[in-house]
Design a protein around this motif. Structure first.
Motif, PDB file in Angstrom:
ATOM      1  N   GLN A 673       0.879  -1.117   0.019  1.00  0.00           N
ATOM      2  CA  GLN A 673       0.001   0.186   0.094  1.00  0.00           C
ATOM      3  C   GLN A 673       0.811   1.217   0.072  1.00  0.00           C
ATOM      4  OE1 GLN A 673      -2.781   0.387   3.283  1.00  0.00           O
ATOM      5  NE2 GLN A 673      -3.508   2.361   2.524  1.00  0.00           N
ATOM      6  N   VAL A 674       0.498   1.983  -0.828  1.00  0.00           N
ATOM      7  CA  VAL A 674       1.576   3.514  -1.250  1.00  0.00           C
ATOM      8  C   VAL A 674       0.541   4.365  -0.721  1.00  0.00           C
ATOM      9  CG1 VAL A 674       2.881   4.763  -2.638  1.00  0.00           C
ATOM     10  CG2 VAL A 674       2.990   2.075  -2.798  1.00  0.00           C
ATOM     11  N   ASP A 675       1.227   5.323  -0.120  1.00  0.00           N
ATOM     12  CA  ASP A 675       0.678   6.731   0.501  1.00  0.00           C
ATOM     13  C   ASP A 675       1.477   7.785   0.166  1.00  0.00           C
ATOM     14  OD1 ASP A 675      -2.127   5.617   1.282  1.00  0.00           O
ATOM     15  OD2 ASP A 675      -0.979   5.216   3.225  1.00  0.00           O
ATOM     16  N   SER A 676       0.812   9.037  -0.124  1.00  0.00           N
ATOM     17  CA  SER A 676       1.814  10.367  -0.456  1.00  0.00           C
ATOM     18  C   SER A 676       1.978  10.689   0.750  1.00  0.00           C
ATOM     19  CB  SER A 676       1.163  11.223  -1.219  1.00  0.00           C
ATOM     20  OG  SER A 676      -0.028  11.720  -0.810  1.00  0.00           O
ATOM     21  N   GLN A 677       3.290  11.373   1.127  1.00  0.00           N
ATOM     22  CA  GLN A 677       3.619  12.118   2.469  1.00  0.00           C
ATOM     23  C   GLN A 677       4.299  13.578   2.053  1.00  0.00           C
ATOM     24  OE1 GLN A 677       7.058  10.966   4.944  1.00  0.00           O
ATOM     25  NE2 GLN A 677       5.376  10.605   6.568  1.00  0.00           N
ATOM     26  N   GLY A 678       3.704  14.510   2.193  1.00  0.00           N
ATOM     27  CA  GLY A 678       4.231  15.675   1.865  1.00  0.00           C
ATOM     28  C   GLY A 678       4.113  15.942   0.384  1.00  0.00           C
ATOM     29  N   LYS A 679       4.945  17.072  -0.014  1.00  0.00           N
ATOM     30  CA  LYS A 679       4.777  17.337  -1.438  1.00  0.00           C
ATOM     31  C   LYS A 679       5.729  16.317  -2.627  1.00  0.00           C
ATOM     32  CE  LYS A 679       6.198  21.467  -4.650  1.00  0.00           C
ATOM     33  NZ  LYS A 679       6.606  22.549  -4.787  1.00  0.00           N
ATOM     34  N   ASP A 680       6.829  15.661  -1.971  1.00  0.00           N
ATOM     35  CA  ASP A 680       7.635  14.770  -2.979  1.00  0.00           C
ATOM     36  C   ASP A 680       7.864  13.619  -2.410  1.00  0.00           C
ATOM     37  OD1 ASP A 680       8.035  17.133  -4.495  1.00  0.00           O
ATOM     38  OD2 ASP A 680       9.737  17.982  -3.444  1.00  0.00           O
ATOM     39  N   ASN A 681       7.352  13.068  -1.340  1.00  0.00           N
ATOM     40  CA  ASN A 681       7.679  11.650  -0.632  1.00  0.00           C
ATOM     41  C   ASN A 681       6.436  10.770  -0.662  1.00  0.00           C
ATOM     42  OD1 ASN A 681      10.347  12.797  -0.098  1.00  0.00           O
ATOM     43  ND2 ASN A 681       9.650  13.347   2.065  1.00  0.00           N
ATOM     44  N   SER A 682       6.708   9.689  -0.531  1.00  0.00           N
ATOM     45  CA  SER A 682       5.877   8.640  -0.552  1.00  0.00           C
ATOM     46  C   SER A 682       6.138   7.459   0.500  1.00  0.00           C
ATOM     47  CB  SER A 682       5.716   7.958  -1.849  1.00  0.00           C
ATOM     48  OG  SER A 682       5.223   8.723  -2.869  1.00  0.00           O
ATOM     49  N   VAL A 683       5.052   6.911   1.164  1.00  0.00           N
ATOM     50  CA  VAL A 683       5.185   5.714   2.261  1.00  0.00           C
ATOM     51  C   VAL A 683       4.673   4.497   1.552  1.00  0.00           C
ATOM     52  CG1 VAL A 683       4.700   5.156   4.286  1.00  0.00           C
ATOM     53  CG2 VAL A 683       5.144   7.661   4.005  1.00  0.00           C
ATOM     54  N   CYS A 684       5.361   3.510   1.426  1.00  0.00           N
ATOM     55  CA  CYS A 684       5.079   2.252   1.015  1.00  0.00           C
ATOM     56  C   CYS A 684       5.030   1.145   2.342  1.00  0.00           C
ATOM     57  CB  CYS A 684       6.107   1.734   0.152  1.00  0.00           C
ATOM     58  SG  CYS A 684       5.626   0.110  -0.720  1.00  0.00           S
ATOM     59  N   ARG A 685       3.822   0.629   2.608  1.00  0.00           N
ATOM     60  CA  ARG A 685       3.462  -0.231   3.679  1.00  0.00           C
ATOM     61  C   ARG A 685       3.391  -1.567   3.054  1.00  0.00           C
ATOM     62  NH1 ARG A 685       0.810   4.395   5.006  1.00  0.00           N
ATOM     63  NH2 ARG A 685       1.565   5.157   7.206  1.00  0.00           N
ATOM     64  N   MET A 686       4.115  -2.454   3.300  1.00  0.00           N
ATOM     65  CA  MET A 686       4.185  -3.917   2.746  1.00  0.00           C
ATOM     66  C   MET A 686       4.568  -4.739   3.535  1.00  0.00           C
ATOM     67  SD  MET A 686       7.922  -3.793   0.682  1.00  0.00           S
ATOM     68  CE  MET A 686       7.714  -2.437  -0.380  1.00  0.00           C
ATOM     69  N   ARG A 687       3.644  -5.835   3.493  1.00  0.00           N
ATOM     70  CA  ARG A 687       3.775  -7.173   4.293  1.00  0.00           C
ATOM     71  C   ARG A 687       4.942  -8.175   3.312  1.00  0.00           C
ATOM     72  NH1 ARG A 687      -0.632 -10.152   7.945  1.00  0.00           N
ATOM     73  NH2 ARG A 687       0.023  -8.582   9.074  1.00  0.00           N
ATOM     74  N   ILE A 688       5.898  -8.832   3.926  1.00  0.00           N
ATOM     75  CA  ILE A 688       6.571  -9.692   2.936  1.00  0.00           C
ATOM     76  C   ILE A 688       7.145 -10.959   4.015  1.00  0.00           C
ATOM     77  CG2 ILE A 688       7.912  -7.524   1.798  1.00  0.00           C
ATOM     78  CD1 ILE A 688       9.987  -7.735   3.906  1.00  0.00           C
ATOM     79  N   GLU A 689       7.646 -11.937   3.118  1.00  0.00           N
ATOM     80  CA  GLU A 689       7.907 -13.201   3.732  1.00  0.00           C
ATOM     81  C   GLU A 689       9.433 -13.185   3.897  1.00  0.00           C
ATOM     82  OE1 GLU A 689       4.288 -16.053   2.718  1.00  0.00           O
ATOM     83  OE2 GLU A 689       5.969 -16.095   1.406  1.00  0.00           O
ATOM     84  N   VAL A 690       9.716 -13.542   5.166  1.00  0.00           N
ATOM     85  CA  VAL A 690      11.185 -13.847   5.349  1.00  0.00           C
ATOM     86  C   VAL A 690      11.487 -15.041   6.317  1.00  0.00           C
ATOM     87  CG1 VAL A 690      11.627 -11.194   5.273  1.00  0.00           C
ATOM     88  CG2 VAL A 690      11.255 -12.112   7.542  1.00  0.00           C
ATOM     89  N   LYS A 691      12.897 -15.551   6.140  1.00  0.00           N
ATOM     90  CA  LYS A 691      13.242 -16.801   6.510  1.00  0.00           C
ATOM     91  C   LYS A 691      13.500 -16.430   8.249  1.00  0.00           C
ATOM     92  CE  LYS A 691      15.066 -18.577   2.314  1.00  0.00           C
ATOM     93  NZ  LYS A 691      16.133 -19.069   1.566  1.00  0.00           N
ATOM     94  N   ASP A 692      14.000 -15.515   8.491  1.00  0.00           N
ATOM     95  CA  ASP A 692      14.552 -15.173   9.711  1.00  0.00           C
ATOM     96  C   ASP A 692      14.972 -13.781   9.930  1.00  0.00           C
ATOM     97  OD1 ASP A 692      17.050 -15.166   8.818  1.00  0.00           O
ATOM     98  OD2 ASP A 692      17.404 -17.314   9.276  1.00  0.00           O
ATOM     99  N   THR A 693      15.322 -13.424  11.274  1.00  0.00           N
ATOM    100  CA  THR A 693      15.910 -12.004  11.212  1.00  0.00           C
ATOM    101  C   THR A 693      17.067 -11.574  10.406  1.00  0.00           C
ATOM    102  OG1 THR A 693      17.220 -12.601  13.084  1.00  0.00           O
ATOM    103  CG2 THR A 693      15.012 -12.117  13.547  1.00  0.00           C
TER     104      THR A 693
END
Length: 717
Positions: A673-693
């Motif tokens: 999910q992508v949202d704009s932040q301010g005039k030039d920036n964007s925020v991308c919230r994503m759920r990913i799969e990983v194996k470990d830390t």
């Protein structure tokens, strides 16, 4: 004044006076004052004789004259009260005792409010109005003869006279005493201003005399032409009133024009208004300077018409118009109560007109009869001018006013709320008294306190002032609230523990404050107090906690998913639970733990174990007894969902670049999910799969190294 002159004066207005009583008092006074002298060296007896003469001028009864002769004997310790009562009766004793009490009062104050309290105290301390009249006569003679005192004593006496006794004379309507006291005090306190005004008036005295005669002639001629019976007099205003006007208007004497006042005395009420119309016909009235004290008398029943007009030669002049009876009351005030007309062999009942005219006295005096013998009137009439108030002294000799029936508690709360709260008693006139003691006029009150003492509800039955009632109620309410808050907290701790929650983790949280606001309360203490009052139940509180609501919603979703597939065991999910095999578990969606992170298990009733990150805020607040040790069983090749947030510049193609990086790192994107932040920036919230830390850290560090990426962070951190 000679004694026989006093007797002649009394007989002139009351032929039936008890002259033998006066002679007895004169002889008695001669004995008790024998050998004593005043400051100037004259015999002390001269002073009480002059006071008695002033009282005779005021046309008072024989007991008043006797009290005037003996008024200093008790104060000077020359005779005791019981002897006066035996020799001259209870009426004289009451007046002499009252005068002694007033004389002992401390008037050392420069505050106007304090002066007003002292004036009221004098009246309140006077069970008989003649006490005040005798004291006024005493003060008048002192002011007439104080040239023998030192300068400091003169000034103190004069200031006291202006602050206390002149207003008292005005309150009782005795105008001639008021004017003389003011002029004598003014002469002492402001000698330069007094001399300037006196000399200024003296220089123009002949001009004023001619002007007065001219105006009197015009008025008398016009009154005769209009069949108005009466007399006209004119005089300069007294010096102190001129001084006040100069000071008030910031003018010098030459610019004060209305220094002459005329008085028209007519024979009827109707004639007053006819004379007013005549004056306004002769000369132009000054706007705003007309006052009708006949329709609306002053509080001391003063009645007159006042108007200011532009008289002959363009001079402003004040004109007062009244009847002879109004003039008598205006000059003698309450002293006119003892004026009697000769009515043959017996005293006649008061006419309706007289009864109405002296209706104000019935408000000042406890008087329910008609005109009687002066001795009977004076004995029965009481000067309850302020029947609903008492006046007491502080230890610093300041005067305070309280409603009748007030107690030391009222006094304590008047000083300060904390003094009232800690009051345990009082010392009145040097003696310890209980809190229920009713204050009396003239008492000196000192409050006794204890540091750990507090009010009780019983105090509300003792106090009389609204201030004390409010302070006591406020303290009791605050105390009850404090107890309710403590009780509410105890109830919440018990109920939260039943629900598997630690109340201490919530007490200072924003969550609990939001719950309070949800109940229209301002603070968490308000919320706890309402629980203590049983207005809100702790179950209602728990049901409104955001974290609890969120967990309940997650659990409901997971329960619905459990119907579709088998619950995973600890072994299936790569988790080892110490001492337990084949237990149902689930990963907490609030923090999404991954292998390599410190974790902890939380026993959920009916749903096995929920695995949280050790730093998860929800697990920190949970019940410690329901936490269980768990650890990762690595090496099974499983992947785990993780939520991350990437803040980057809003350049086109940046999202594709990020996806490419994730693909190279063998990372699957589950949600984005992508949202704009301010005039030039964007925020991308994503759920990913990983194996470990380690896998997760490699992904986050690679993303941070990409140009245009400002921040990469894991959600729920």
């Amino acid at each position: 004044m000679r004694f026989f002159e006093i007797v002649d004066s009394v007989l002139s207005y009351y032929p039936k006076a008890d002259i033998l009583l006066l002679e007895k008092a004169y002889v008695f006074a001669g004995k008790v004052y024998r050998g004593k002298t005043r400051l100037a060296g004259e015999p002390y007896l001269d002073h009480p004789l002059d006071v008695a003469g002033i009282l005779a001028t005021m046309r008072l009864d024989e007991e008043s004259i006797v009290a005037g002769l003996l008024h200093d004997a008790l104060e000077e310790g020359l005779v005791d009260l019981e002897e006066i009562r035996e020799e001259f009766g209870p009426g004289v004793a009451r007046v002499v005792e009252g005068v002694a009490k007033v004389t002992r009062l401390d008037f050392s104050t420069g505050k106007e409010q304090q002066a007003e309290y002292v004036r009221k105290m004098i009246l309140a301390l006077s069970p008989d109005v003649r006490v005040v009249l005798v004291k006024l006569a005493d003060r008048l003679h002192d002011m007439r003869s104080f040239q023998h005192r030192c300068s400091k004593a003169q000034q103190n006496l004069s200031r006291e006279t202006l602050d206390i006794y002149s207003p008292l004379a005005a309150r009782l309507g005795i105008d001639w005493i008021k004017l003389e006291l003011e002029n004598l005090a003014f002469k002492c306190l402001e000698p330069e201003e007094y001399g300037e005004i006196f000399q200024g008036l003296a220089r123009t005295e002949e001009d004023r005399r001619r002007y007065i005669e001219e105006v009197k002639g015009i008025l008398m001629a016009q009154m005769q032409d209009h069949d108005l019976q009466g007399r006209v007099s004119g005089r300069s205003k007294h010096l102190y009133s001129i001084y006040l006007k100069m000071k008030r208007q910031n003018l010098d004497l030459q610019r004060i024009y209305d220094v002459i006042a005329f008085r028209i005395i007519v024979d009827s009420l109707k004639a007053c208004y006819e004379a007013l119309a005549l004056v306004h016909t002769l000369w132009e009235p000054v706007p705003g300077r007309f006052k009708d004290y006949i329709v609306k008398p002053k509080s001391n029943m003063y009645q007159s018409l006042h108007t200011t007009v532009i008289g002959p030669h363009g001079e402003k002049m004040e004109v007062q118009i009244r009847t002879a009876e109004m003039d008598r009351i205006a000059n003698e005030g309450i002293a006119a109560h003892w004026l009697y007309k000769q009515r043959g062999d017996s005293e006649k009942k008061a006419t309706e007109e007289e009864t109405q005219r002296f209706s104000w006295l019935r408000e000042l005096l406890e008087w329910n009869g008609d005109w009687r013998d002066p001795r009977t009137v004076a004995l029965e009439d009481k000067a309850e001018l302020y029947p609903n108030e008492v006046y007491v002294f502080t230890p610093r000799r300041e005067v305070k006013s309280f409603p009748r029936g007030a107690t030391p508690l009222d006094f304590a709360y008047d000083v300060h709320s904390e003094v009232g709260h800690r009051c345990v008693g009082a010392r009145v006139n040097g003696k310890i008294v209980p809190l229920r003691y009713e204050l009396q006029n003239g008492d000196t009150v000192e409050v006794l306190t204890a540091p750990n003492h507090h009010p009780s509800k019983d105090w509300l039955k003792i106090v009389k002032t609204s201030k004390a009632v409010q302070r006591i109620r406020h303290w009791i309410k605050a105390e009850e609230r404090e107890r309710s808050v403590a009780l509410g907290r105890e109830i919440c701790e018990r109920e939260f523990r039943k629900k598997g929650l630690n109340f201490n983790n919530y007490i200072n949280s924003q969550e609990l404050l939001e719950v309070a606001r949800a109940f229209s309360l301002k603070t968490v203490d308000d919320l706890l107090a309402n629980v203590g009052y049983s207005k809100i139940s702790p179950v209602q509180m728990i049901g409104r906690l955001p974290s609890v609501i969120q967990e309940q919603e997650v659990e409901k979703k997971e329960e619905s998913l459990a119907l579709e597939k088998r619950k995973p065991t600890a072994q299936d999910d790569g988790i080892k639970v110490h001492g337990i095999d084949d237990v149902m578990l689930r990963m907490a969606h609030c923090c999404n733990p991954v292998p390599g992170e410190p974790i902890v298990g939380y026993i959920t009733r009916g749903r096995g174990i929920t695995v949280h990150r050790l730093s998860c805020r929800n697990i920190v607040r949970g019940d410690a007894e329901r936490k269980i040790d768990v650890q990762w069983d690595s090496g099974d090749g499983k992947v785990y969902p993780v939520d991350i947030r990437v803040i980057y510049s809003g350049n086109k193609g940046m999202l594709a670049t990020l996806n490419g990086i994730l693909g190279q790192l063998d990372v699957r994107v589950l949600d984005l999910q992508v949202d704009s932040q301010g005039k030039d920036n964007s925020v991308c919230r994503m759920r990913i799969e990983v194996k470990d830390t380690q896998h997760l850290q490699r992904v986050m560090s690679t993303l941070r190294g990409e140009k245009g990426v400002y921040r990469v962070q894991r959600n729920m951190e």
